[in-house]
Design a protein around this motif. Structure first.
Motif, PDB file in Angstrom:
ATOM      1  N   THR A 182       8.421  -7.741   5.466  1.00 25.54           N
ATOM      2  CA  THR A 182       9.089  -8.980   5.087  1.00 25.54           C
ATOM      3  C   THR A 182      10.593  -8.774   5.185  1.00 25.54           C
ATOM      4  OG1 THR A 182       7.298  -9.577   3.570  1.00 25.54           O
ATOM      5  CG2 THR A 182       9.398 -10.697   3.260  1.00 25.54           C
ATOM      6  N   ASN A 193       9.180 -12.323   8.821  1.00 28.74           N
ATOM      7  CA  ASN A 193       8.188 -11.278   8.569  1.00 28.74           C
ATOM      8  C   ASN A 193       7.606 -10.833   9.908  1.00 28.74           C
ATOM      9  OD1 ASN A 193       5.916 -13.115   9.198  1.00 28.74           O
ATOM     10  ND2 ASN A 193       6.468 -14.080   7.254  1.00 28.74           N
ATOM     11  N   ARG A 195       4.190  -8.122  11.742  1.00 33.05           N
ATOM     12  CA  ARG A 195       3.058  -7.226  11.564  1.00 33.05           C
ATOM     13  C   ARG A 195       2.893  -6.358  12.810  1.00 33.05           C
ATOM     14  NH1 ARG A 195      -1.196  -7.653   8.143  1.00 33.05           N
ATOM     15  NH2 ARG A 195      -0.757  -9.860   7.731  1.00 33.05           N
ATOM     16  N   THR A 222       5.678  -4.715   3.116  1.00 32.10           N
ATOM     17  CA  THR A 222       5.018  -5.523   2.092  1.00 32.10           C
ATOM     18  C   THR A 222       3.596  -5.048   1.836  1.00 32.10           C
ATOM     19  OG1 THR A 222       6.325  -7.401   2.849  1.00 32.10           O
ATOM     20  CG2 THR A 222       4.495  -7.883   1.373  1.00 32.10           C
ATOM     21  N   SER A 223       2.925  -4.575   2.877  1.00 35.32           N
ATOM     22  CA  SER A 223       1.557  -4.068   2.686  1.00 35.32           C
ATOM     23  C   SER A 223       1.204  -3.093   3.795  1.00 35.32           C
ATOM     24  CB  SER A 223       0.540  -5.211   2.641  1.00 35.32           C
ATOM     25  OG  SER A 223       0.407  -5.816   3.915  1.00 35.32           O
ATOM     26  N   THR A 227      -3.013  -3.373   1.552  1.00 34.18           N
ATOM     27  CA  THR A 227      -2.700  -2.926   0.194  1.00 34.18           C
ATOM     28  C   THR A 227      -1.208  -3.104  -0.060  1.00 34.18           C
ATOM     29  OG1 THR A 227      -4.487  -1.298   0.213  1.00 34.18           O
ATOM     30  CG2 THR A 227      -2.745  -0.980  -1.415  1.00 34.18           C
ATOM     31  N   SER A 228      -0.868  -3.884  -1.087  1.00 38.29           N
ATOM     32  CA  SER A 228       0.538  -4.199  -1.332  1.00 38.29           C
ATOM     33  C   SER A 228       1.209  -3.215  -2.279  1.00 38.29           C
ATOM     34  CB  SER A 228       0.660  -5.616  -1.912  1.00 38.29           C
ATOM     35  OG  SER A 228      -0.065  -5.726  -3.128  1.00 38.29           O
ATOM     36  N   LYS A 229       0.440  -2.455  -3.011  1.00 32.05           N
ATOM     37  CA  LYS A 229       1.027  -1.528  -3.982  1.00 32.05           C
ATOM     38  C   LYS A 229       0.969  -0.104  -3.457  1.00 32.05           C
ATOM     39  CE  LYS A 229       0.862  -0.168  -8.848  1.00 32.05           C
ATOM     40  NZ  LYS A 229       0.181  -0.330 -10.158  1.00 32.05           N
ATOM     41  N   SER A 230       2.139   0.564  -3.428  1.00 31.14           N
ATOM     42  CA  SER A 230       2.201   1.973  -3.016  1.00 31.14           C
ATOM     43  C   SER A 230       1.686   2.843  -4.160  1.00 31.14           C
ATOM     44  CB  SER A 230       3.651   2.316  -2.696  1.00 31.14           C
ATOM     45  OG  SER A 230       3.822   3.671  -2.407  1.00 31.14           O
ATOM     46  N   TYR A 232      -0.905   3.939  -0.692  1.00 28.69           N
ATOM     47  CA  TYR A 232      -2.175   3.610  -0.065  1.00 28.69           C
ATOM     48  C   TYR A 232      -2.830   4.937   0.321  1.00 28.69           C
ATOM     49  CZ  TYR A 232      -5.463   2.246   3.586  1.00 28.69           C
ATOM     50  OH  TYR A 232      -6.590   2.102   4.360  1.00 28.69           O
TER      51      TYR A 232
END
Length: 242
Positions: A182, A193, A195, A222-223, A227-230, A232
């Motif tokens: 993002t 953004n 990908r 961002t993911s 998975t958006s939270k580090s 992964y």
């Protein structure tokens, strides 16, 4: 007034060093008999045939181990711990290790088993300690085990003209990673953004950006693979990003 001292008995010696005397004498032991146990030391100027004050007796525990360091692979496994001792001992170890004997007496060979590591590298201490009531000595084995590598990934260098951003990793990645980024402007508003896929074995990828590109100033991951939270985590590696 005379000062009274307690003379050592076999029972007293066994309290200081368990099993110092394997049989009972019908009298207090002499210095020579106490020292001959190999488990006790006598301080002070006593003749060999003299009785000894209890306060002048200390334990003479001897303990050594090999190895004192051990490195294990991620999959775990077993190795041999050799103990040399003149008395009883006990072992404590991390919860990811187990031993074939947690206690014993004298020389021994103990099998140490290390569980497979499903996380990052780890280390711990296996401690062997003599198990008398006092004057105990310890020996420590430092154990290290490799684990899944931690790989840092980050987004760098917005190219407004080509509408791309580079995503780089601190090491060649061990999985295919779908990266979503993002773009923000100076007011921290989303302005674009993109990908792309960071392929297994690669260390960087250029990601095509979409959006108005209104004064973009910073890009963030961002993911990763949705998975958006580090972090992964996969069975191969642990991926961390800001």
């Amino acid at each position: 007034m005379a000062v009274m001292f307690k003379m050592a008995t076999c029972a007293d010696c066994n309290e200081i060093a368990p099993n110092a005397f394997t049989g009972d004498l019908n009298r207090c032991p002499t210095k020579a008999e106490i020292v001959a146990t190999g488990l006790l030391l006598v301080s002070g100027n006593y003749a060999d045939n003299q009785l000894v004050n209890l306060a002048d007796i200390t334990a003479n525990f001897q303990l050594s181990i090999t190895p004192v360091t051990q490195t294990m692979v991620m999959a775990g496994g077993s190795f041999t711990l050799n103990i040399t001792s003149n008395t009883a001992w006990k072992i404590t170890c991390p919860d990811w290790c187990s031993v074939s004997a947690a206690s014993g007496t004298g020389d021994a060979t103990v099998r140490v088993t290390v569980a497979a590591n499903t996380s990052g590298s780890r280390s711990g201490s296996i401690v062997v300690t003599t198990s008398g009531p006092a004057n105990n000595v310890s020996q420590t084995l430092q154990i290290r085990q490799s684990g899944r590598p931690t790989i840092n990934i980050g987004a760098y260098g917005i190219d407004v003209n080509n509408r791309t951003m580079e995503v780089s990793a601190s090491a060649a990645v061990l999985d295919d990673l779908s990266i979503f980024v993002t773009i923000y402007n100076d007011s921290s508003l989303v302005t674009g953004n993109g990908r792309g896929t960071l392929k297994k074995g690669a260390r960087s990828v250029l990601i095509n950006l979409t959006g108005p590109m209104n004064n973009p100033s910073i890009g963030r991951i961002t993911s990763v693979n949705g998975t958006s939270k580090s972090p992964y985590e996969t069975t191969s590696a642990i991926y961390v990003w800001d």
